[in-house]
Each structure stands twice: as C-alpha cells, then as structure tokens.
Design an enzyme around this catalytic site. Sequence first.
Site, PDB file in Angstrom:
ATOM      1  N   GLU A 203      37.387  35.948  38.575  1.00  0.00           N
ATOM      2  CA  GLU A 203      38.738  35.372  38.601  1.00  0.00           C
ATOM      3  C   GLU A 203      38.708  33.874  38.300  1.00  0.00           C
ATOM      4  OE1 GLU A 203      37.186  37.213  40.923  1.00  0.00           O
ATOM      5  OE2 GLU A 203      38.593  38.008  42.382  1.00  0.00           O
TER       6      GLU A 203
ATOM      7  N   CYS B 152      38.976  33.142  45.722  1.00  0.00           N
ATOM      8  CA  CYS B 152      39.753  33.452  44.519  1.00  0.00           C
ATOM      9  C   CYS B 152      41.244  33.541  44.829  1.00  0.00           C
ATOM     10  CB  CYS B 152      39.240  34.739  43.885  1.00  0.00           C
ATOM     11  SG  CYS B 152      37.578  34.533  43.221  1.00  0.00           S
TER      12      CYS B 152
HETATM   13 ZN   LIG Z   1      36.165  35.769  44.534  1.00  0.00          ZN
END
Ligand SMILES: [Zn+2]
Length: 155
Positions: A49, A80
């Site tokens: 990500e 993330c």
């Molecule tokens: Zn992550």
Amino acid sequence: MQQALLLADKAEAEGEIPVGAVLVSPTGEVLGEGWNRSIVLSDPTAHAEIQAIRMAGSALQNYRLIDCTLYVTLEPCTMCAGAILHSRIGRLVFGASDYKTGAIGSRFHLFEDYKMNHFLEIRGGVMADLCSAKISAFFKKRREQKKQLKLIDIR
Ligand SMILES: [Zn+2]
C-alpha cells in the site's frame, strides 16, 4: 483486484509475503502500483500500500489522493491505514482479512475509532478466497522449506 493479485506474485518471486496494491484515479487510470518489499529494501515501511501511495503521489505531484481508490489483496495494517487516512484516498477495496494485524475491523478498526476528517468508503472481502489462498500457500511453502533445512542440518 486482478492486477493487485499479479503484483502479489512479484512480491512472492522476491521471497516476500505476497501482497499487492493498485491505486486508481477517479477516471480509472492506474496511478500507483506496489507489492511487499520490506525484506528486499530493508525497509519495514515498504508494504504494498505504501509503495502504491508513494508512486501515485509522485505521479500526481500531490500528497492528497482525493477520490482515488486503493485496491489491496490483504486488509491493511495500522501503518498503512494511517497512510490511507493521510493521503485522503476516497475508497479502499481489500481482499483477504488479516486477523493478526488487520486495522480495518479484523484486529483493530482505525477508521471507526479515529475522529474522521474525511469520508472513506470501505469494501472488504473482494476476491478474498484467491487473495488468502495465495498467502496461505506462501506460508505453507516457507514452513516446508524450513523443515527441509532442519533435516539437512541433522544429517
Ligand atoms: Zn501495511
């Protein structure tokens, strides 16, 4: 998600946990791609990500990714999820749930507890079987490789 799965294969080819991510503009243009590279880059933040978000920010020359959609094969972790929040992504679509470190409801729910300053649409479980089978197969293979190494040690 299909494309994110292909990127997960790239991670696996590099010996990383197979997770892939694709960031798409409101008009459907791919702005960023990423796959896990923490081991390869010696960088604990090099999750799929984060890689996709960095690439998209650089492509747009903007730190805000308003109305963009992030597709990722595994439920994002807290790091993330934080990056998703800061990037102002409009929509998050993920595959498999992560009951160990998932921050979108499985282990934690960052977007429920956090005082939201923007609206994020979330959809989980997309192609979840394929996404989680890929990760399970990876860990199974890795366990078998470790077992083989132990057998060699004994001899
Ligand atoms: Zn992550």
